[in-house]
Design a protein around this motif. Structure first.
Motif, PDB file in Angstrom:
ATOM      1  N   ALA A  64      48.877 113.049  19.661  1.00  0.00           N
ATOM      2  CA  ALA A  64      48.983 113.434  21.069  1.00  0.00           C
ATOM      3  C   ALA A  64      47.749 112.982  21.844  1.00  0.00           C
ATOM      4  N   HIS A  65      46.569 113.125  21.233  1.00  0.00           N
ATOM      5  CA  HIS A  65      45.339 112.712  21.905  1.00  0.00           C
ATOM      6  C   HIS A  65      45.338 111.214  22.189  1.00  0.00           C
ATOM      7  N   LYS A  66      45.867 110.433  21.256  1.00  0.00           N
ATOM      8  CA  LYS A  66      45.900 108.980  21.473  1.00  0.00           C
ATOM      9  C   LYS A  66      46.944 108.606  22.514  1.00  0.00           C
ATOM     10  N   ALA A  67      48.126 109.220  22.417  1.00  0.00           N
ATOM     11  CA  ALA A  67      49.220 108.847  23.317  1.00  0.00           C
ATOM     12  C   ALA A  67      49.000 109.345  24.742  1.00  0.00           C
ATOM     13  N   LEU A  68      48.290 110.474  24.883  1.00  0.00           N
ATOM     14  CA  LEU A  68      48.107 111.083  26.206  1.00  0.00           C
ATOM     15  C   LEU A  68      46.684 110.906  26.711  1.00  0.00           C
ATOM     16  N   ALA A  69      46.012 109.867  26.258  1.00  0.00           N
ATOM     17  CA  ALA A  69      44.606 109.670  26.619  1.00  0.00           C
ATOM     18  C   ALA A  69      44.394 109.601  28.129  1.00  0.00           C
ATOM     19  N   GLN A  70      45.381 109.114  28.867  1.00  0.00           N
ATOM     20  CA  GLN A  70      45.256 108.984  30.318  1.00  0.00           C
ATOM     21  C   GLN A  70      45.867 110.161  31.069  1.00  0.00           C
ATOM     22  N   ASP A  71      46.432 111.100  30.369  1.00  0.00           N
ATOM     23  CA  ASP A  71      47.085 112.259  30.994  1.00  0.00           C
ATOM     24  C   ASP A  71      46.226 113.510  30.748  1.00  0.00           C
ATOM     25  N   LYS A  72      45.287 113.770  31.661  1.00  0.00           N
ATOM     26  CA  LYS A  72      44.351 114.878  31.456  1.00  0.00           C
ATOM     27  C   LYS A  72      45.064 116.228  31.450  1.00  0.00           C
ATOM     28  N   ASP A  73      46.023 116.403  32.342  1.00  0.00           N
ATOM     29  CA  ASP A  73      46.747 117.674  32.388  1.00  0.00           C
ATOM     30  C   ASP A  73      47.542 117.896  31.101  1.00  0.00           C
TER      31      ASP A  73
ATOM     32  N   ALA B  37      45.239 118.797  28.309  1.00  0.00           N
ATOM     33  CA  ALA B  37      44.767 120.178  28.441  1.00  0.00           C
ATOM     34  C   ALA B  37      45.795 121.156  27.885  1.00  0.00           C
ATOM     35  N   ARG B  38      47.080 120.890  28.144  1.00  0.00           N
ATOM     36  CA  ARG B  38      48.131 121.765  27.620  1.00  0.00           C
ATOM     37  C   ARG B  38      48.211 121.675  26.095  1.00  0.00           C
ATOM     38  N   VAL B  39      48.087 120.464  25.577  1.00  0.00           N
ATOM     39  CA  VAL B  39      48.132 120.271  24.129  1.00  0.00           C
ATOM     40  C   VAL B  39      46.963 120.981  23.454  1.00  0.00           C
ATOM     41  N   ASP B  40      45.764 120.831  24.021  1.00  0.00           N
ATOM     42  CA  ASP B  40      44.588 121.464  23.427  1.00  0.00           C
ATOM     43  C   ASP B  40      44.671 122.985  23.507  1.00  0.00           C
ATOM     44  N   ALA B  41      45.225 123.498  24.605  1.00  0.00           N
ATOM     45  CA  ALA B  41      45.373 124.947  24.739  1.00  0.00           C
ATOM     46  C   ALA B  41      46.302 125.493  23.654  1.00  0.00           C
ATOM     47  N   LEU B  42      47.391 124.795  23.399  1.00  0.00           N
ATOM     48  CA  LEU B  42      48.309 125.223  22.345  1.00  0.00           C
ATOM     49  C   LEU B  42      47.638 125.128  20.972  1.00  0.00           C
ATOM     50  N   ALA B  43      46.870 124.044  20.754  1.00  0.00           N
ATOM     51  CA  ALA B  43      46.201 123.873  19.459  1.00  0.00           C
ATOM     52  C   ALA B  43      45.222 125.011  19.211  1.00  0.00           C
ATOM     53  N   ARG B  44      44.497 125.411  20.254  1.00  0.00           N
ATOM     54  CA  ARG B  44      43.572 126.530  20.097  1.00  0.00           C
ATOM     55  C   ARG B  44      44.316 127.814  19.788  1.00  0.00           C
ATOM     56  N   GLU B  45      45.438 128.018  20.460  1.00  0.00           N
ATOM     57  CA  GLU B  45      46.216 129.239  20.248  1.00  0.00           C
ATOM     58  C   GLU B  45      46.738 129.302  18.819  1.00  0.00           C
ATOM     59  N   LEU B  46      47.164 128.161  18.292  1.00  0.00           N
ATOM     60  CA  LEU B  46      47.740 128.133  16.946  1.00  0.00           C
ATOM     61  C   LEU B  46      46.704 127.935  15.855  1.00  0.00           C
ATOM     62  N   GLY B  47      45.449 127.655  16.247  1.00  0.00           N
ATOM     63  CA  GLY B  47      44.409 127.424  15.250  1.00  0.00           C
ATOM     64  C   GLY B  47      44.527 126.084  14.582  1.00  0.00           C
ATOM     65  N   VAL B  48      45.018 125.085  15.318  1.00  0.00           N
ATOM     66  CA  VAL B  48      45.181 123.738  14.768  1.00  0.00           C
ATOM     67  C   VAL B  48      43.987 122.909  15.179  1.00  0.00           C
ATOM     68  N   GLY B  49      43.429 122.151  14.251  1.00  0.00           N
ATOM     69  CA  GLY B  49      42.333 121.268  14.576  1.00  0.00           C
ATOM     70  C   GLY B  49      41.006 121.991  14.554  1.00  0.00           C
TER      71      GLY B  49
END
Length: 368
Positions: free
Chosen positions: A343-352, A355-367
């Protein structure tokens, strides 16, 4: 005209000395970060108490300790300010006489009236609040280095470590607080959660031992029961996880802040909604009616199909969110991390989107 200029410069030089003397002393300024830190600590205690993460007794004990430290910091500030006022009178008299003479003597050689003022815009962009908190933490760390027996100090600083992405240090601080201050459900839960975050969201045996200890002291502890269900889900004991979370929902208040998350995880555990997209009701009914093994195979097939689609079109933010969530529910942590990297590679130009992906990762304890 030149004498008027000299007079103004002399007045400014005198005031440059008198103004700092009229303000609070360095000791009072040094107390400001501590005051800010303990005020934030009290607010954090109130939030945890309101969210049900801290029992009333533990909240009162923590609040009392933080208030005591806050009052002591304010006492240092007040005492230093009173001392500063007494010294200011003597220093001011000397400044009024000496500064004008020195100004007239030195300005002709050192003065540069052509230089512009310091940029106000640059000063306004500074973030003193963060600096103050960091300074207060550094003071507490120095204090604990000299007084390693201060269990309250470890309990005060541990939440700061946790909020700032330092879970290993938070776990060490909570462990020392637990040893020095004695066991409570909150301290066992806090240590278990810090160990869980340090292991990137996995409920390890060390973390689970703390949640078990919390349950031994308080069988109704919502945090410990939640993580007990999560540990069961991560190890493949889905029926146990479903039972633990269902009982937690039945026992908990309707407005509990953790209820939406438990309901979501429980629904995902039961296979609805499907991870790829909202399926036709007939397909969803068929999957739900399948035996456990077949249902999980069907869900994994859908997840892999979603992964293949994202490999072709990585701009689908919702798809990445579903994929990461699905792997997390399936307890396939490595695949969830791989999906997060994709997701980080594919959405490198999509900051919003990121941000949603990282928020979910933090919630789930991924990464990390």
């Amino acid at each position: 005209m030149i004498w008027l200029l000299f007079a103004l410069l002399t007045g400014a030089a005198v005031m440059s000395v008198l103004w700092p003397l009229a303000r609070k002393s360095d000791a009072a300024d040094a107390a400001a970060p501590d005051i800010a830190f303990f005020e934030e600590q009290i607010a954090e205690i109130e939030r945890e108490s309101a969210e049900g993460r801290l029992s009333a007794a533990d909240a009162e004990t923590a609040r009392t300790e933080a208030a005591r430290r806050l009052l002591r910091a304010r006492g240092v500030s007040s005492g230093a300010a009173a001392s500063s006022r007494r010294n200011a009178i003597v220093a001011a008299a000397s400044a009024i006489i000496l500064i004008p003479a020195l100004t007239l003597l030195l300005y002709g050689k050192l003065g540069r009236p052509d230089l512009p003022d310091a940029s106000l815009e640059a000063r306004l962009e500074a973030k003193p609040g963060h600096t103050d908190i960091a300074s207060a933490v550094a003071r507490i760390e120095a204090h604990l280095a000299e007084h390693p027996e201060d269990g309250r100090g470890y309990e005060v600083i541990a939440p700061f470590y946790l909020r700032n992405g330092r879970p290993a240090e938070a776990a060490a601080a909570y462990e020392k607080a637990l040893r020095l201050l004695g066991p409570t459900p909150h301290r066992h839960n806090a240590l278990g959660e810090a160990r869980l975050l340090a292991s990137e969201g996995r409920v390890t045996a060390e973390a689970m031992s703390e949640f078990d200890a919390a349950l031994a002291l308080d069988p109704k502890s919502a945090m410990a029961r939640f993580y007990k269900g999560l540990e069961a889900a991560q190890t493949g004991a889905r029926e146990k996880a479903e039972q633990v979370w269902s009982e937690l929902l039945a026992d908990g208040p309707a407005d509990a802040p953790w209820r939406p998350r438990v309901e979501t995880l429980l629904a995902q555990l039961r296979g609805a909604p499907a991870p790829e997209s909202a399926p036709a009701s007939e397909e969803g009914a068929k999957i739900a009616a399948m035996p456990e093994a077949q249902r999980m195979d069907a869900i994994r097939t859908m997840v892999e199909r979603l992964r293949g689609k994202l490999a072709q079109d990585g701009a689908d933010v919702e798809g990445w969110l579903r994929l990461i969530r699905a792997y997390s529910v399936l307890a396939e942590t490595e695949k969830a991390k791989t999906a997060l990297d994709g997701a980080h590679k594919a959405l490198a130009q999509d900051k919003d989107g990121l941000a949603r992906v990282d928020a979910l990762a933090r919630e789930l304890g991924v990464g990390g």
